[in-house]
Design an enzyme around this catalytic site. Structure first.
Site: not given
Ligand code: NAD
Length: 486
Positions: A150, A248, A282, A461
């Site tokens: 995002n 996060e 997020c 963080e």
């Molecule tokens: P996602 O969990 O699908 O993917 C995030 C990352 O994790 C990607 O690089 C993906 O390739 C990797 N990943 C996926 N499965 C994995 C595994 N089994 N082992 C290791 N890595 C793996 O999330 P997304 O769809 O890319 O992002 C959206 C989500 O992120 C939303 O839920 C949003 O709220 C959250 N988000 C949170 C924050 C925060 O600061 N809390 C900030 C931004 C986004």
């Protein structure tokens, strides 16, 4: 067709398997780049390169590490426009957002931690006469940084900057959905003079490349931002291996609006907190809770403003509503609008796919949706949608607003709008959230702790918290009080 490469040991290389993944631009729905489909052997090569680089990087004086990182920040500034355009093409966000938020913040992240390490100090405890305890801060070694789609470069740098500044070597994976700016950054890392192996960027799918990073025995810590379900999978793989973990995760953030607020400021900010980056931040406030006396006025004004947010070519500076990141994500968000209808909600505007013309006709655009008439327990009000969809719910009493605000599994951020000083602090202190904003939203100071509670994550963080996460603190106890006796 662009070809993205891994960056391992200071060299750009394809996946060892030669396999690749398609990279689709959400602007057009077309494949425009190929990404390495990396696996265990690529991750292993990256981790070994990082391990080899660790002695030199970790022992480099902080002033020298800082100077190299500042060169990287300067290069981001020099290439800001190219990076902004790449971010918009890769993620679908309006160029205005990439130019004014994503890329400046990526530069600021590097600059912030590059200078922070010039100002850290150790702790000392004078236990009693002749006995002193002090702390040594040591880098961990090789660490993994895994980031989402995002805010691609913004969150990628938010992780690698403190990791590198603290003296670690990094293996990082951006989201496979938005890999382009991390690839461009890897070229700038080389130009900045970051020694080979200090930062390695491995592209690929989460369950393959990401999982291999989490499970690698030489990786000492994992800093992850992404979805809650992925966070749970990573935590269960990391826990038995005793790795440090920072998570996060998702949010379902409440935005509590009392009738005595500064109405105009609240309205403008709430529009932003609802729909910035197509609601894919997020921290977006997706559950708007409005004191009943203000409800009708708010609904009328807010819906009118939301209608004006018409999706338009994200490459145009004037565009404020771009594309959602992928077709599957857009369909997921649209399905929640249908769910809201099925649950008895009223959709006041938006919630439809929008087809732009010409080369953008295959892009993933939708109009922002404002929904009311739903109870706090329904799925629409409980599950993270992560798109341009908000619900608006009236409340009568402060206590009721707090109960609703806290009534989900998440606890990332919250916003409170009121001119009553006592109430503002009282309500903020009772919210189950890692971050609470009073009369503002997304006003960030990089020194402050950032993170969530409950299913929104573990750890913090930002500032000193991030440098501590990427360090091992050793306590040294010295007894110098008694003279040696013969
Ligand atoms: P996602 O969990 O699908 O993917 C995030 C990352 O994790 C990607 O690089 C993906 O390739 C990797 N990943 C996926 N499965 C994995 C595994 N089994 N082992 C290791 N890595 C793996 O999330 P997304 O769809 O890319 O992002 C959206 C989500 O992120 C939303 O839920 C949003 O709220 C959250 N988000 C949170 C924050 C925060 O600061 N809390 C900030 C931004 C986004």
């Amino acid at each position: 067709m662009d070809t993205i490469l891994n960056y391992i040991g200071g060299r750009h290389v394809p996946a060892a398997s030669g396999n690749h993944l398609d990279n689709v631009s959400p602007l057009t729905g077309e494949i425009y780049a190929l990404i390495p489909d990396s696996g265990q052997s690529d991750v292993d090569a990256a981790v070994r390169a990082a391990q080899d680089a660790f002695p030199v990087w970790s022992q480099m004086p902080p002033e020298d590490r800082s100077a190299i990182m500042l060169r990287l920040a300067d290069l981001i500034a020099i290439h800001a426009e190219q990076l902004a355009q790449a971010e918009t093409r890769d993620s679908g966000k309006p160029i205005h957002h990439s130019r004014n938020v994503d890329i400046p913040r990526a530069e600021a992240n590097i600059r912030f931690f590059a200078t922070a390490i010039l100002h850290t100090h150790a702790e000392a405890f004078h236990t009693r006469a002749g006995v002193l305890n002090y702390t040594n801060r040591k880098p961990l070694g090789v660490v993994a940084c895994i980031s989402p789609w995002n805010l691609p470069l913004y969150l990628f740098t938010w992780k690698i900057a403190p990791a590198l500044a603290a003296g670690n070597c990094v293996v990082a994976k951006p989201s496979e959905i938005t890999p382009m700016t991390a690839y461009l950054l890897s070229e700038l890392c080389r130009e900045a003079g970051i020694p080979a192996g200090v930062i390695n960027v491995v592209h690929g799918l989460g369950p393959r490349a990401g999982q291999a990073m989490v499970e690698h025995p030489l990786v000492k810590a994992i800093s992850f931002t992404g979805g809650t379900a992925t966070g749970a999978a990573i935590a269960s793989a990391a826990a038995p291996r005793f790795k440090k973990l920072s998570l996060e995760l998702g949010g379902k953030n409440p935005n509590i609006i009392f009738a005595d607020c500064d109405y105009d400021k609240m309205l403008r900010t709430t529009l932003r907190s609802s729909f910035s980056n197509q609601g894919q931040i997020c921290l977006c406030g997706s559950r708007i809770l409005v004191e009943r006396g203000l409800f009708d006025r708010f609904m009328q004004d807010f819906t009118a403003l939301a209608r004006e947010l018409v999706p338009a070519d994200p490459r145009e500076e004037s565009s404020r509503m771009g594309a959602l990141v992928s077709e599957s994500h857009m369909n997921k968000v649209l399905s929640y609008v249908q769910l809201a209808r099925n649950e008895g909600g009223t959709v006041h505007c938006g919630g439809e796919r929008v087809l732009l013309s010409g080369e953008l006709s295959g892009g993933f655009y939708m109009s922002p949706a404002v929904i009311s008439g739903l109870g706090p327990e329904c799925r629409t009000n409980q599950e993270e949608i992560f798109g341009p969809v908000v619900t608006v719910t009236p409340f009568d009493r402060e206590e009721e607003a707090i109960t609703m605000a806290n009534g989900t599994a998440y606890g990332l951020s919250a916003t409170v709008w009121t001119r009553d000083l006592d109430r503002a602090h009282r309500v903020a202190s009772r919210l189950d959230s890692g971050i609470a904003w009073i009369n503002t939203w997304l006003l960030r100071d990089l020194r402050t702790p950032f993170g969530g509670v409950k299913n929104s994550g573990i750890g913090r963080e930002g500032g000193e918290e991030a440098l501590r996460f990427f360090s091992e603190i050793q306590n040294v106890c010295v007894d110098f009080g008694s003279a040696p006796t013969l």
